[in-house]
Design a protein around this motif. Structure first.
Motif, short mmCIF file in Angstrom:
data_model
loop_
_atom_site.label_atom_id
_atom_site.label_comp_id
_atom_site.label_asym_id
_atom_site.label_seq_id
_atom_site.Cartn_x
_atom_site.Cartn_y
_atom_site.Cartn_z
N VAL A 1 0.83 -1.20 0.00
CA VAL A 1 0.00 0.00 0.00
C VAL A 1 0.87 1.25 0.00
CG1 VAL A 1 -0.18 0.25 2.52
CG2 VAL A 1 -2.05 1.02 1.07
N ASP A 2 0.42 2.28 -0.70
CA ASP A 2 1.11 3.57 -0.77
C ASP A 2 0.58 4.47 0.34
OD1 ASP A 2 2.22 6.01 -1.36
OD2 ASP A 2 1.59 6.05 -3.46
N THR A 3 1.39 4.71 1.35
CA THR A 3 0.92 5.48 2.51
C THR A 3 0.71 6.96 2.21
OG1 THR A 3 3.21 5.75 3.27
CG2 THR A 3 1.96 3.90 4.18
N ASP A 4 1.16 7.41 1.05
CA ASP A 4 0.96 8.81 0.66
C ASP A 4 -0.26 8.98 -0.24
OD1 ASP A 4 3.22 9.79 2.03
OD2 ASP A 4 4.54 9.18 0.40
N ALA A 5 -0.90 7.87 -0.58
CA ALA A 5 -2.05 7.94 -1.48
C ALA A 5 -3.36 7.88 -0.70
CB ALA A 5 -1.99 6.80 -2.49
N ASP A 6 -4.43 8.26 -1.39
CA ASP A 6 -5.77 8.17 -0.81
C ASP A 6 -6.44 6.89 -1.31
OD1 ASP A 6 -5.60 10.63 0.51
OD2 ASP A 6 -6.20 11.73 -1.29
N TYR A 7 -7.06 6.16 -0.39
CA TYR A 7 -7.77 4.94 -0.74
C TYR A 7 -9.22 5.05 -0.28
CZ TYR A 7 -3.32 2.56 -1.69
OH TYR A 7 -2.10 2.19 -2.21
N THR A 8 -10.11 4.59 -1.11
CA THR A 8 -11.52 4.54 -0.74
C THR A 8 -12.02 3.11 -0.96
OG1 THR A 8 -12.19 5.20 -2.97
CG2 THR A 8 -11.99 6.94 -1.31
N MET A 9 -12.92 2.70 -0.11
CA MET A 9 -13.54 1.39 -0.24
C MET A 9 -15.05 1.58 -0.35
SD MET A 9 -13.19 -1.92 2.31
CE MET A 9 -13.86 -3.53 1.87
N ASN A 10 -15.65 0.96 -1.34
CA ASN A 10 -17.10 1.05 -1.47
C ASN A 10 -17.73 -0.30 -1.19
OD1 ASN A 10 -19.57 2.56 -2.23
ND2 ASN A 10 -19.70 1.00 -3.82
N LEU A 11 -18.67 -0.29 -0.25
CA LEU A 11 -19.45 -1.49 0.06
C LEU A 11 -20.80 -1.33 -0.65
CD1 LEU A 11 -18.77 -1.74 3.91
CD2 LEU A 11 -17.48 -2.82 2.05
N ALA A 12 -20.96 -2.03 -1.76
CA ALA A 12 -22.23 -2.01 -2.47
C ALA A 12 -23.14 -3.04 -1.80
CB ALA A 12 -22.02 -2.34 -3.94
#
Length: 276
Positions: free
Chosen positions: A102-113
């Motif tokens: 994982v890139d600790t400087d990036a933004d991550y989003t998780m979508n629970l459909a």
């Protein structure tokens, strides 16, 4: 011969005894309900489920008994959610935690459909890299797809618990991840604020055992919850997602005692993680 006055007094005595019996029964029900809630929230569930160390629910016993006597037994609320998408849970188990990429400087989003609506999550890769990395990996494998959110609590703590492919509170991915971000400034005063996304685990505060025991199960906090900082906070629920959570919470849980399977059929049809 029994006089009318004697009959009146006997009837009044019997009425009084019936009232006392009903009040005592109500007190017993109230004490039992409180004890069950307290014990259920403190249970250690196997295989990565959360340890919710919450004390008994307070309040005046007389007032509680009175309310218990007057209130009808809880009824199951209507299901506000849609039918699950076609498909089955994949049976998966992995020997070790995935490599940390994982890139600790990036933004991550998780979508629970979910069957109740989309629940977008903002993930905190900077402060919880192992956790976010694991969720990125598991979502990519389809691990969460078609899984049920198996637990809703509405007394003492207010969370929806998901991430168990078995739907029992005992499932895990075959590996564990370390606790992270437990000193987050967001966890002030032993409170996990509404909107927090955190890991469930098997930590036992009494003997300080089972640290670093998170797996795949996580919980979404829909109302500020008094919890010790023992559960990795790794993200936040979006405003859109909070509306869905509130809908699920309003439908209640099946035991009527504050801790059980949600009345709403909450199934994660698809979970995806995106990097930006």
């Amino acid at each position: 011969m029994v006089s009318s006055e004697q009959r009146r007094r006997e009837a009044a005595r019997k009425k009084y005894l019936r009232q006392q019996e009903r009040r005592e029964a109500a007190r017993r029900r109230a004490r039992t309900r409180t004890a069950v809630i307290a014990s259920a929230l403190a249970v250690v569930l196997a295989g990565g489920a959360a340890v919710y160390a919450v004390g008994g629910i307070g309040g005046d016993e007389k007032d509680t008994a009175s309310k218990a006597q007057e209130s009808p037994e809880p009824t199951k609320a209507a299901d506000p959610c849609e039918k699950p998408a076609a498909g089955e849970v994949k049976k998966m188990s992995f020997k070790k935690e995935p490599k940390l990429t994982v890139d600790t400087d990036a933004d991550y989003t998780m979508n629970l459909a979910t069957t109740c609506g989309d629940i977008p999550l903002e993930l905190d890769a900077k402060n919880a890299p192992h956790t976010v990395n694991s969720f990125d990996f598991l979502a990519g494998e389809g691990y969460f797809d078609h899984t049920k959110c198996h637990r809703l609590t509405s007394a003492g703590i207010y969370v929806l618990q998901c991430g168990d492919p078995e739907g029992t509170g005992a499932g895990d991915p075959g590996y564990t991840i370390p606790d992270e971000n437990l000193k987050s400034k967001k966890l002030k005063g032993g409170v996990y604020p509404a909107g927090t996304v955190a890991m469930a685990n098997r930590y036992n505060a009494q003997d300080d055992s089972n640290r670093d025991s998170g797996g795949s199960q996580f919980f979404l906090v829909y109302q500020d919850s008094q919890l010790p900082p023992d559960y990795t906070p790794f993200g936040a629920v979006s405003k859109e997602g909070m509306k869905v959570l509130q809908k699920i919470a309003e439908a209640g849980e099946q035991t009527g005692m504050g801790d059980g399977a949600p009345n709403a059929t909450v199934v994660i049809d698809k979970a995806t993680v995106e990097k930006s």
